[in-house]
Design an enzyme around this catalytic site. Structure first.
Site, PDB file in Angstrom:
ATOM      1  N   ASP A  75      12.937  -1.459  -7.500  1.00  0.00           N
ATOM      2  CA  ASP A  75      13.356  -0.058  -7.443  1.00  0.00           C
ATOM      3  C   ASP A  75      13.796   0.285  -6.024  1.00  0.00           C
ATOM      4  OD1 ASP A  75      10.710  -0.527  -6.706  1.00  0.00           O
ATOM      5  OD2 ASP A  75       9.874   0.871  -8.141  1.00  0.00           O
ATOM      6  N   CYS A 100       6.252   5.171  -1.281  1.00  0.00           N
ATOM      7  CA  CYS A 100       5.720   4.315  -2.341  1.00  0.00           C
ATOM      8  C   CYS A 100       6.005   2.847  -2.064  1.00  0.00           C
ATOM      9  CB  CYS A 100       6.292   4.724  -3.692  1.00  0.00           C
ATOM     10  SG  CYS A 100       5.216   4.303  -5.087  1.00  0.00           S
ATOM     11  N   HIS A 102       8.987   1.268  -1.667  1.00  0.00           N
ATOM     12  CA  HIS A 102      10.142   0.623  -2.283  1.00  0.00           C
ATOM     13  C   HIS A 102      10.987  -0.134  -1.263  1.00  0.00           C
ATOM     14  CE1 HIS A 102      10.149   3.498  -6.030  1.00  0.00           C
ATOM     15  NE2 HIS A 102       8.994   2.902  -5.826  1.00  0.00           N
ATOM     16  N   GLU A 134      11.170   6.842  -9.281  1.00  0.00           N
ATOM     17  CA  GLU A 134      10.191   7.904  -9.057  1.00  0.00           C
ATOM     18  C   GLU A 134      10.424   9.109  -9.963  1.00  0.00           C
ATOM     19  OE1 GLU A 134       7.598   7.608  -7.425  1.00  0.00           O
ATOM     20  OE2 GLU A 134       7.931   5.946  -6.056  1.00  0.00           O
ATOM     21  N   HIS A 161       4.888  -4.223  -7.629  1.00  0.00           N
ATOM     22  CA  HIS A 161       4.615  -2.972  -6.940  1.00  0.00           C
ATOM     23  C   HIS A 161       3.653  -3.286  -5.806  1.00  0.00           C
ATOM     24  CE1 HIS A 161       4.035   1.171  -5.985  1.00  0.00           C
ATOM     25  NE2 HIS A 161       4.794   1.565  -7.001  1.00  0.00           N
ATOM     26  N   HIS A 355       2.262   7.038  -1.885  1.00  0.00           N
ATOM     27  CA  HIS A 355       2.744   8.426  -1.895  1.00  0.00           C
ATOM     28  C   HIS A 355       2.191   9.231  -0.720  1.00  0.00           C
ATOM     29  CE1 HIS A 355       4.319   8.640  -6.310  1.00  0.00           C
ATOM     30  NE2 HIS A 355       4.396   7.412  -5.821  1.00  0.00           N
TER      31      HIS A 355
END
Length: 383
Positions: A75, A100, A102, A134, A161, A355
């Site tokens: 992502d 996050c 990415h 997101e 992730h 986050h």
């Protein structure tokens, strides 16, 4: 080791970190990714753009003796978070941050692609640089646009992730669900406003909303198997204008989380039933709107995940940790509902959580992750 040096990988990550962009607006990010990829050996690469999803980027690597097509997804979007790390490569876009991780995801994907551009894989490969994870479910958008058809359809899909709770470079995974599915909840209650002194002439939606909120709390505690678990959070409520006026309207917003799609659908049904009951008992109109989009549970394919975990456990260069399911959402779940595959964690060891405005992943995880992933994919091709 990856073809891109660890120094160049870290610089790529920092460049990406400084240019975060929100869902479906990742214009500079996509251009940067394409520029990096243009520097790879192009002998076996084909790049694909999507007119209706312009910030998406796909790269196909032709295999030498393909038996299957392996997909790898990353992502590329960021979050509306104001960065507070104080890093020299901190976000240059006010109010937007790769909170996050990415930027880590993209860098690892580039490293894996770089490796296979120089070491032609046996199987075909599809790398999907996906916008809008997101929000706005970019994976679902791409699938519904017919992106993964013909030679562009993976037989298996993999993705990671990052996880600040795991040691840098460690790989985490589990059989079954890795991430919960999520559903947005919007509830509107319509009654009749009036003067506070004459409640008999009005229909108070503050009282109705309070009753609804109380009953919703029993869905998880009394309708859901406690071994399976689920979450309903009603995080926002708006009603009324002034203290001496009875509110004729109330609006509630919240979220549902569940570890299987069956569980989410059961919670959805009970929430609708509670809304219908409140409507009848208060002689009001109650509208429950549920929006799941592409945020289905990330349910890992049993056989592919068993292979993945076995490889990682047996690899002396990998620290493997079996993890518990998380109630956070990930739109890779939609793609895994259409194409079998596995999602896993890459440890980035940090005191700040995902986050968070202070998230600062350990960059040593990048090269370790690339080495583990390329090794697994090559082992999969040997099967």
């Amino acid at each position: 080791m990856p073809v891109l040096t660890e120094e160049s990988l870290i610089q790529i990550r920092r460049d990406l970190h400084a240019m975060p962009e929100l869902a479906l607006n990742e214009v500079r990010t996509e251009a940067y990714l394409e520029k990096v990829i243009s520097g790879f050996n192009q002998a076996h690469l084909t790049v694909k753009h999507i007119a209706d999803l312009p910030t998406a980027l796909l790269v196909r690597v032709a295999g030498s003796h393909p038996k299957r097509t392996l997909g790898y997804r990353t992502d590329i979007d960021a979050l509306p978070v104001s960065e507070k790390t104080g890093l020299p490569f901190a976000s240059k876009n006010p109010g937007v941050m790769h909170a996050c991780g990415h930027d880590i995801h993209m860098t690892v994907a580039l490293g894996v692609l770089s490796y296979f551009s120089e070491h032609q894989p046996t199987d075909n490969m599809i790398f999907f640089f996906q916008p809008a994870e997101e929000s706005k479910n970019g994976g679902k958008l791409a699938y519904e646009l017919g992106v993964f058809e013909g030679e562009w359809r993976p037989d298996e899909f993999y993705g990671l992730h990052d996880n600040p709770d795991l040691p840098a470079g460690a790989i985490g995974c589990r059989m079954g669900t890795l991430f919960a599915g999520t559903t947005e909840v919007n509830i509107d209650l319509e009654g009749k406003g009036g003067h506070a002194a004459y409640p008999q002439d009005a229909n108070d939606m503050v009282v109705a909303a309070a009753q609804l909120i109380g009953q919703v709390q029993t869905i998880i505690s009394r309708s859901i198997d406690p071994i399976e678990g689920g979450v309903i959070t009603l995080g926002k409520m708006e009603a009324g204008t002034i203290r001496n006026v009875i509110a004729g309207h109330a609006h509630i917003e919240g979220t549902i989380r569940g570890l299987t799609q069956t569980m989410i659908q059961k919670i959805d049904q009970r929430l609708q039933e509670v809304g219908a009951g409140i409507a009848k008992s208060f002689n009001a109109q109650v509208t429950v709107t549920l929006n799941q989009g592409g945020y289905l549970p990330v349910e890992n394919d049993p056989e592919l995940t068993r292979r993945f975990i076995t490889y990682m456990k047996q690899n002396d260069d990998v620290t493997f940790i079996e993890t518990e399911p998380a109630m956070t959402g990930e739109d890779f779940g939609y793609l895994l509902s259409k194409i079998p595959g596995t999602m896993f964690w890459l440890g980035v060891e940090d005191d700040s959580q995902l986050h968070s405005a202070t998230l600062n992943p350990d960059e040593s995880a990048i090269a370790k992750g690339i080495t583990g992933i390329t090794g697994f994919l090559e082992s999969r091709m040997a099967d």
